[in-house]
Design a protein around this motif. Sequence first.
Motif, PDB file in Angstrom:
ATOM      1  N   LEU A 207      -5.520 -56.987  54.520  1.00 19.27           N
ATOM      2  CA  LEU A 207      -5.856 -57.412  55.895  1.00 19.27           C
ATOM      3  C   LEU A 207      -4.631 -57.863  56.695  1.00 19.27           C
ATOM      4  O   LEU A 207      -4.448 -57.415  57.832  1.00 19.27           O
ATOM      5  N   PRO A 208      -3.737 -58.711  56.125  1.00 17.26           N
ATOM      6  CA  PRO A 208      -2.539 -59.079  56.894  1.00 17.26           C
ATOM      7  C   PRO A 208      -1.702 -57.852  57.255  1.00 17.26           C
ATOM      8  O   PRO A 208      -1.155 -57.776  58.359  1.00 17.26           O
ATOM      9  N   LEU A 209      -1.617 -56.874  56.346  1.00 13.75           N
ATOM     10  CA  LEU A 209      -0.845 -55.662  56.637  1.00 13.75           C
ATOM     11  C   LEU A 209      -1.507 -54.876  57.761  1.00 13.75           C
ATOM     12  O   LEU A 209      -0.831 -54.377  58.672  1.00 13.75           O
ATOM     13  N   MET A 210      -2.822 -54.786  57.742  1.00 11.73           N
ATOM     14  CA  MET A 210      -3.523 -54.049  58.810  1.00 11.73           C
ATOM     15  C   MET A 210      -3.275 -54.703  60.167  1.00 11.73           C
ATOM     16  O   MET A 210      -3.090 -54.022  61.175  1.00 11.73           O
ATOM     17  N   VAL A 211      -3.275 -56.031  60.185  1.00  7.80           N
ATOM     18  CA  VAL A 211      -3.027 -56.751  61.446  1.00  7.80           C
ATOM     19  C   VAL A 211      -1.625 -56.420  61.966  1.00  7.80           C
ATOM     20  O   VAL A 211      -1.440 -56.089  63.146  1.00  7.80           O
ATOM     21  N   GLU A 212      -0.663 -56.454  61.040  1.00  3.45           N
ATOM     22  CA  GLU A 212       0.733 -56.153  61.425  1.00  3.45           C
ATOM     23  C   GLU A 212       0.834 -54.715  61.955  1.00  3.45           C
ATOM     24  O   GLU A 212       1.437 -54.467  63.008  1.00  3.45           O
ATOM     25  N   GLN A 213       0.233 -53.770  61.235  1.00  3.10           N
ATOM     26  CA  GLN A 213       0.304 -52.362  61.659  1.00  3.10           C
ATOM     27  C   GLN A 213      -0.428 -52.155  62.985  1.00  3.10           C
ATOM     28  O   GLN A 213       0.029 -51.399  63.845  1.00  3.10           O
ATOM     29  N   ALA A 214      -1.560 -52.835  63.166  1.00  4.85           N
ATOM     30  CA  ALA A 214      -2.328 -52.679  64.402  1.00  4.85           C
ATOM     31  C   ALA A 214      -1.498 -53.162  65.595  1.00  4.85           C
ATOM     32  O   ALA A 214      -1.515 -52.551  66.669  1.00  4.85           O
ATOM     33  N   ARG A 215      -0.747 -54.256  65.392  1.00  7.16           N
ATOM     34  CA  ARG A 215       0.120 -54.760  66.479  1.00  7.16           C
ATOM     35  C   ARG A 215       1.172 -53.724  66.841  1.00  7.16           C
ATOM     36  O   ARG A 215       1.465 -53.486  68.002  1.00  7.16           O
ATOM     37  N   GLU A 216       1.750 -53.098  65.794  1.00  2.35           N
ATOM     38  CA  GLU A 216       2.806 -52.108  66.030  1.00  2.35           C
ATOM     39  C   GLU A 216       2.264 -50.834  66.676  1.00  2.35           C
ATOM     40  O   GLU A 216       2.937 -50.197  67.472  1.00  2.35           O
ATOM     41  N   MET A 217       1.051 -50.433  66.322  1.00  5.61           N
ATOM     42  CA  MET A 217       0.541 -49.109  66.702  1.00  5.61           C
ATOM     43  C   MET A 217      -0.379 -49.115  67.906  1.00  5.61           C
ATOM     44  O   MET A 217      -0.785 -48.053  68.382  1.00  5.61           O
ATOM     45  N   LYS A 218      -0.720 -50.294  68.408  1.00  7.13           N
ATOM     46  CA  LYS A 218      -1.800 -50.371  69.411  1.00  7.13           C
ATOM     47  C   LYS A 218      -1.500 -49.617  70.712  1.00  7.13           C
ATOM     48  O   LYS A 218      -2.426 -49.201  71.401  1.00  7.13           O
ATOM     49  N   ASP A 219      -0.205 -49.415  71.030  1.00  7.56           N
ATOM     50  CA  ASP A 219       0.101 -48.711  72.269  1.00  7.56           C
ATOM     51  C   ASP A 219       0.417 -47.225  72.079  1.00  7.56           C
ATOM     52  O   ASP A 219       0.789 -46.541  73.031  1.00  7.56           O
ATOM     53  N   LEU A 220       0.260 -46.737  70.852  1.00  7.84           N
ATOM     54  CA  LEU A 220       0.510 -45.306  70.619  1.00  7.84           C
ATOM     55  C   LEU A 220      -0.546 -44.474  71.335  1.00  7.84           C
ATOM     56  O   LEU A 220      -1.712 -44.885  71.427  1.00  7.84           O
ATOM     57  N   PRO A 221      -0.164 -43.281  71.821  1.00 12.10           N
ATOM     58  CA  PRO A 221      -1.179 -42.427  72.457  1.00 12.10           C
ATOM     59  C   PRO A 221      -2.281 -42.060  71.447  1.00 12.10           C
ATOM     60  O   PRO A 221      -2.004 -41.888  70.264  1.00 12.10           O
ATOM     61  N   LYS A 222      -3.517 -41.925  71.960  1.00 10.35           N
ATOM     62  CA  LYS A 222      -4.672 -41.626  71.089  1.00 10.35           C
ATOM     63  C   LYS A 222      -4.442 -40.355  70.276  1.00 10.35           C
ATOM     64  O   LYS A 222      -4.848 -40.266  69.119  1.00 10.35           O
ATOM     65  N   ASP A 223      -3.791 -39.349  70.908  1.00 12.32           N
ATOM     66  CA  ASP A 223      -3.566 -38.087  70.191  1.00 12.32           C
ATOM     67  C   ASP A 223      -2.671 -38.304  68.970  1.00 12.32           C
ATOM     68  O   ASP A 223      -2.891 -37.708  67.913  1.00 12.32           O
TER      69      ASP A 223
END
Length: 270
Positions: A207-223
């Motif tokens: 879960l902590p890793l997912m939170v970290e990755q989600a912060r990093e990836m949240k602005d990536l284009p949907k494609d």
Amino acid sequence: MTKIEIPLDHPRRGSLETREKIIEGHETHVVATAGLLAHGRGEAFDYLIGENTTELAEQASRAAVAAMLSAKHPVISVNGNICSLVPNELVELSEICGAPLEINLFYYRKEREDAIKNALFAAGAKEVLGTHDRPSATIPELSSNRRKVDPDGIGAGDVILVPLEDGDRTEALKALGKFVVTIDLNPMSRTAVYSDITIVDNVIRALPLMVEQAREMKDLPKDDLRLIVEDFDNTNNLATSVHIIMNHLEASIYDIDKMRQKFYAGENKQ
Ligand code: PTJ
């Protein structure tokens, strides 16, 4: 409340601290009695994968986060064990991915629902779905308590994160056409096998890793996010996870020998 002092230098301090969280969760009704047994099974599998997040689990986690961030309506299903172990990270992940938290219990008791709801609110949740005062829909394929779902949550969801789930439920969610993401230390469990993405790791680390990755990836284009999901192969992921366990077991044969030699060489004698 049973709270033991774990010595700072205890070699298995981390594992014992996690156990204490689960025991405390049981005492406050968050965790079902069967949740204690489920945790023990998890501990055994964690031992077998080396009690570390593997590179493979990190990749699966990235794909899982990409699936949640690119979903129309992602949902996080919450049971007693996950709530007692990582409540803050559940809330954080829910916020970053816009995925509501839905309580969904196998061993339903009203006091457990209340305890979990309170724990999530205490961790900062603003809304919790799946409670008895909310509307409910049913998954027709299921006979257990988990057949009840919130129509605004799992009922409408397209990508569902179900950490530590039982196999029947995962099968039913798949039959409903949901994209299922799970975290399960046992790569051979039915949930691990039926899911679209399985993170073979301890939820304490995942879960902590997912939170970290989600912060990093949240602005990536949907494609771009969708490409990460499409590139992920769960069959290969699970087969490689079993290989990791086999390699770890093989390596342990030599570790046991070394440990015994060290012990009997007199280092531990008075
Ligand atoms: O809170 P409830 O009433 O919804 O009940 C929750 C439990 C967990 C009791 C219920 O879902 C259950 O009985 O689950 P199972 O069928 O025992 O499956 C739990 C799976 O999670 C097993 O494959 C375990 O190896 C795995 N597991 C246990 N602890 C962890 C874990 N996986 C990741 N991290 C853990 N900490």
